[in-house]
Design a protein around this motif. Structure first.
Motif, PDB file in Angstrom:
ATOM      1  N   ASP A  11       0.866  -0.825   0.302  1.00  0.00           N
ATOM      2  CA  ASP A  11       0.082  -0.007   0.033  1.00  0.00           C
ATOM      3  C   ASP A  11       1.108   1.138   0.184  1.00  0.00           C
ATOM      4  OD1 ASP A  11      -2.107   1.721   0.134  1.00  0.00           O
ATOM      5  OD2 ASP A  11      -2.404   0.752   2.066  1.00  0.00           O
ATOM      6  N   SER A  12       0.471   2.665  -0.784  1.00  0.00           N
ATOM      7  CA  SER A  12       1.039   3.282  -0.458  1.00  0.00           C
ATOM      8  C   SER A  12       1.149   4.163   0.425  1.00  0.00           C
ATOM      9  CB  SER A  12       1.029   3.933  -2.574  1.00  0.00           C
ATOM     10  OG  SER A  12      -0.290   4.545  -2.210  1.00  0.00           O
ATOM     11  N   SER A  13       0.256   4.390   0.573  1.00  0.00           N
ATOM     12  CA  SER A  13      -0.259   4.972   2.277  1.00  0.00           C
ATOM     13  C   SER A  13       0.224   4.506   2.954  1.00  0.00           C
ATOM     14  CB  SER A  13      -1.775   5.246   2.322  1.00  0.00           C
ATOM     15  OG  SER A  13      -1.439   3.250   3.000  1.00  0.00           O
ATOM     16  N   PHE A  14       1.668   3.387   3.155  1.00  0.00           N
ATOM     17  CA  PHE A  14       1.275   2.712   4.106  1.00  0.00           C
ATOM     18  C   PHE A  14       3.486   2.746   3.644  1.00  0.00           C
ATOM     19  CE2 PHE A  14      -1.594   0.302   6.105  1.00  0.00           C
ATOM     20  CZ  PHE A  14      -0.785   0.775   7.073  1.00  0.00           C
ATOM     21  N   ASN A  15       3.993   2.966   2.561  1.00  0.00           N
ATOM     22  CA  ASN A  15       5.315   3.154   1.970  1.00  0.00           C
ATOM     23  C   ASN A  15       5.140   5.151   2.519  1.00  0.00           C
ATOM     24  OD1 ASN A  15       7.103   2.243   0.999  1.00  0.00           O
ATOM     25  ND2 ASN A  15       7.401   2.616  -1.187  1.00  0.00           N
ATOM     26  N   THR A  16       4.323   5.951   2.842  1.00  0.00           N
ATOM     27  CA  THR A  16       4.166   7.531   2.984  1.00  0.00           C
ATOM     28  C   THR A  16       5.402   7.368   4.056  1.00  0.00           C
ATOM     29  OG1 THR A  16       3.326   8.226   1.133  1.00  0.00           O
ATOM     30  CG2 THR A  16       3.351   9.145   3.124  1.00  0.00           C
ATOM     31  N   ILE A  17       4.019   6.359   5.219  1.00  0.00           N
ATOM     32  CA  ILE A  17       3.998   6.464   6.215  1.00  0.00           C
ATOM     33  C   ILE A  17       5.407   5.835   6.868  1.00  0.00           C
ATOM     34  CG2 ILE A  17       3.847   5.004   8.357  1.00  0.00           C
ATOM     35  CD1 ILE A  17       0.866   4.868   7.661  1.00  0.00           C
ATOM     36  N   ARG A  18       6.328   5.415   6.333  1.00  0.00           N
ATOM     37  CA  ARG A  18       7.586   4.143   6.050  1.00  0.00           C
ATOM     38  C   ARG A  18       8.546   5.762   6.259  1.00  0.00           C
ATOM     39  NH1 ARG A  18      11.030  -0.042   2.745  1.00  0.00           N
ATOM     40  NH2 ARG A  18      12.464  -0.353   3.584  1.00  0.00           N
ATOM     41  N   TRP A  19       8.436   6.970   4.877  1.00  0.00           N
ATOM     42  CA  TRP A  19       9.364   8.210   4.719  1.00  0.00           C
ATOM     43  C   TRP A  19       9.386   8.732   5.815  1.00  0.00           C
ATOM     44  CZ3 TRP A  19      13.962   7.789   2.713  1.00  0.00           C
ATOM     45  CH2 TRP A  19      13.900   6.895   1.794  1.00  0.00           C
ATOM     46  N   VAL A  20       8.200   8.920   6.359  1.00  0.00           N
ATOM     47  CA  VAL A  20       7.856   9.743   7.365  1.00  0.00           C
ATOM     48  C   VAL A  20       8.519   9.699   8.822  1.00  0.00           C
ATOM     49  CG1 VAL A  20       6.165  11.338   8.578  1.00  0.00           C
ATOM     50  CG2 VAL A  20       5.379  11.445   6.478  1.00  0.00           C
ATOM     51  N   ALA A  21       8.222   8.087   8.813  1.00  0.00           N
ATOM     52  CA  ALA A  21       8.980   7.889  10.001  1.00  0.00           C
ATOM     53  C   ALA A  21      10.572   8.168  10.107  1.00  0.00           C
ATOM     54  CB  ALA A  21       8.986   6.207  10.383  1.00  0.00           C
ATOM     55  N   ARG A  22      10.502   7.932   8.658  1.00  0.00           N
ATOM     56  CA  ARG A  22      12.566   7.819   8.620  1.00  0.00           C
ATOM     57  C   ARG A  22      12.525   9.488   8.518  1.00  0.00           C
ATOM     58  NH1 ARG A  22      14.978   4.086   3.356  1.00  0.00           N
ATOM     59  NH2 ARG A  22      14.374   1.651   5.134  1.00  0.00           N
ATOM     60  N   ILE A  23      12.360   9.650   8.484  1.00  0.00           N
ATOM     61  CA  ILE A  23      12.408  11.871   8.085  1.00  0.00           C
ATOM     62  C   ILE A  23      12.344  12.364   8.903  1.00  0.00           C
ATOM     63  CG2 ILE A  23      11.879  13.780   6.996  1.00  0.00           C
ATOM     64  CD1 ILE A  23      11.601  12.282   4.178  1.00  0.00           C
ATOM     65  N   SER A  24      11.281  11.944   9.987  1.00  0.00           N
ATOM     66  CA  SER A  24      11.039  12.505  11.580  1.00  0.00           C
ATOM     67  C   SER A  24      12.565  11.694  12.194  1.00  0.00           C
ATOM     68  CB  SER A  24       9.153  12.229  11.668  1.00  0.00           C
ATOM     69  OG  SER A  24       9.733  10.791  11.880  1.00  0.00           O
ATOM     70  N   GLY A  25      12.029  10.979  11.997  1.00  0.00           N
ATOM     71  CA  GLY A  25      13.213  10.194  13.310  1.00  0.00           C
ATOM     72  C   GLY A  25      14.387  10.318  13.442  1.00  0.00           C
ATOM     73  N   THR A  26      14.949  10.906  11.127  1.00  0.00           N
ATOM     74  CA  THR A  26      16.559  11.243  11.069  1.00  0.00           C
ATOM     75  C   THR A  26      16.488  12.785  11.792  1.00  0.00           C
ATOM     76  OG1 THR A  26      16.485   9.623   9.574  1.00  0.00           O
ATOM     77  CG2 THR A  26      18.332  11.445   9.926  1.00  0.00           C
ATOM     78  N   LEU A  27      15.687  12.828  11.543  1.00  0.00           N
ATOM     79  CA  LEU A  27      15.732  15.322  11.807  1.00  0.00           C
ATOM     80  C   LEU A  27      15.703  15.186  13.439  1.00  0.00           C
ATOM     81  CD1 LEU A  27      13.009  16.119  10.093  1.00  0.00           C
ATOM     82  CD2 LEU A  27      15.357  16.181   9.539  1.00  0.00           C
ATOM     83  N   MET A  28      14.795  14.179  14.392  1.00  0.00           N
ATOM     84  CA  MET A  28      15.159  14.335  16.035  1.00  0.00           C
ATOM     85  C   MET A  28      16.816  13.664  16.897  1.00  0.00           C
ATOM     86  SD  MET A  28      12.552  11.811  17.982  1.00  0.00           S
ATOM     87  CE  MET A  28      11.559  12.869  17.216  1.00  0.00           C
ATOM     88  N   ASN A 126       1.849  -3.430   9.328  1.00  0.00           N
ATOM     89  CA  ASN A 126       1.536  -3.738   7.715  1.00  0.00           C
ATOM     90  C   ASN A 126       2.166  -5.074   6.800  1.00  0.00           C
ATOM     91  OD1 ASN A 126      -1.040  -3.280   5.599  1.00  0.00           O
ATOM     92  ND2 ASN A 126       0.790  -1.955   5.338  1.00  0.00           N
ATOM     93  N   ALA A 127       3.508  -4.677   7.076  1.00  0.00           N
ATOM     94  CA  ALA A 127       4.354  -4.930   6.092  1.00  0.00           C
ATOM     95  C   ALA A 127       4.327  -6.359   6.442  1.00  0.00           C
ATOM     96  CB  ALA A 127       6.175  -4.841   6.085  1.00  0.00           C
ATOM     97  N   ALA A 128       4.324  -7.238   7.834  1.00  0.00           N
ATOM     98  CA  ALA A 128       4.515  -8.356   8.004  1.00  0.00           C
ATOM     99  C   ALA A 128       3.408  -8.850   7.925  1.00  0.00           C
ATOM    100  CB  ALA A 128       4.209  -8.768  10.048  1.00  0.00           C
ATOM    101  N   LYS A 129       1.909  -8.346   7.566  1.00  0.00           N
ATOM    102  CA  LYS A 129       0.221  -8.529   7.574  1.00  0.00           C
ATOM    103  C   LYS A 129       0.034  -9.000   5.833  1.00  0.00           C
ATOM    104  CE  LYS A 129      -3.854  -6.436   7.271  1.00  0.00           C
ATOM    105  NZ  LYS A 129      -4.862  -5.352   7.977  1.00  0.00           N
ATOM    106  N   SER A 130       1.585  -7.895   5.416  1.00  0.00           N
ATOM    107  CA  SER A 130       1.158  -7.968   3.499  1.00  0.00           C
ATOM    108  C   SER A 130       1.608  -9.001   3.227  1.00  0.00           C
ATOM    109  CB  SER A 130       2.108  -6.832   3.270  1.00  0.00           C
ATOM    110  OG  SER A 130       0.666  -5.633   3.143  1.00  0.00           O
ATOM    111  N   LYS A 131       2.876  -9.648   3.746  1.00  0.00           N
ATOM    112  CA  LYS A 131       3.687 -10.753   3.982  1.00  0.00           C
ATOM    113  C   LYS A 131       2.875 -12.012   3.800  1.00  0.00           C
ATOM    114  CE  LYS A 131       8.743  -9.378   4.344  1.00  0.00           C
ATOM    115  NZ  LYS A 131       9.388  -9.799   4.833  1.00  0.00           N
ATOM    116  N   ASN A 132       2.134 -11.893   4.528  1.00  0.00           N
ATOM    117  CA  ASN A 132       0.597 -13.236   5.292  1.00  0.00           C
ATOM    118  C   ASN A 132      -0.326 -12.981   3.954  1.00  0.00           C
ATOM    119  OD1 ASN A 132       2.288 -13.719   7.741  1.00  0.00           O
ATOM    120  ND2 ASN A 132       1.170 -12.920   8.584  1.00  0.00           N
ATOM    121  N   MET A 133      -0.704 -12.246   3.688  1.00  0.00           N
ATOM    122  CA  MET A 133      -1.803 -12.040   2.814  1.00  0.00           C
ATOM    123  C   MET A 133      -0.842 -12.937   1.084  1.00  0.00           C
ATOM    124  SD  MET A 133      -3.391  -8.508   3.731  1.00  0.00           S
ATOM    125  CE  MET A 133      -5.023  -9.416   2.405  1.00  0.00           C
ATOM    126  N   GLN A 134       0.333 -12.537   0.477  1.00  0.00           N
ATOM    127  CA  GLN A 134       0.381 -13.258  -0.319  1.00  0.00           C
ATOM    128  C   GLN A 134       0.729 -14.902  -0.251  1.00  0.00           C
ATOM    129  OE1 GLN A 134       4.521 -10.369  -0.606  1.00  0.00           O
ATOM    130  NE2 GLN A 134       3.787  -9.481  -1.677  1.00  0.00           N
TER     131      GLN A 134
END
Length: 136
Positions: A11-28, A126-134
């Motif tokens: 899901d592209s929305s969860f990819n966005t969540i990943r990048w927001v987490a990366r950017i905010s964590g790195t800035l912190m 979400n990534a673990a859930k997606s792997k289980n669905m595959q």
């Protein structure tokens, strides 16, 4: 068969969540390192290179947990699950120690440090859930 494939796509929305987490964590982490280095340099110049250690034991332990939490954010750049669990665990302990330490002023704005860890955890789940669905 086609619906299963569509559901299993990342899901592209969860990819966005990943990048927001990366950017905010790195800035912190970068901001904290910048402030800590500046504080050490300023303390060094103020004390004329004499060693002074103004913190008591509980304050030192509090900031050790903050450091572990920030290291968890760095680990989460590569391993979202492990890093988020380390970060959230250590930062929750850090916030609890700050809240119960009368020498440190607690503010609810401090809870913002949990934001990147929560986002990493959401992405990882979400990534673990997606792997289980595959898996058929």
């Amino acid at each position: 068969m086609e619906t299963i494939t569509k559901m299993a796509k990342p899901d592209s929305s969860f990819n966005t969540i990943r990048w927001v987490a990366r950017i905010s964590g790195t800035l912190m982490v970068a901001f904290t390192l910048f402030m800590a280095i500046g504080s050490f340099i300023e303390g060094y110049h103020r004390n004329s290179s004499q060693s002074s250690y103004p913190f008591d034991t509980i304050t030192t332990i509090t900031f050790v947990f903050a450091g572990i939490g920030l290291m968890g954010l760095i680990i989460a750049l590569w391993r979202e699950g492990l890093g988020s669990i380390i970060s959230l665990s250590a930062l929750v302990i850090f916030i609890a120690l700050v809240a119960f330490n009368p020498e440190i002023h607690f503010s609810f704005i401090l809870l913002i440090i949990l934001f990147p860890g929560i986002l990493y955890l959401a992405y990882w789940l979400n990534a673990a859930k997606s792997k289980n669905m595959q898996k058929p």
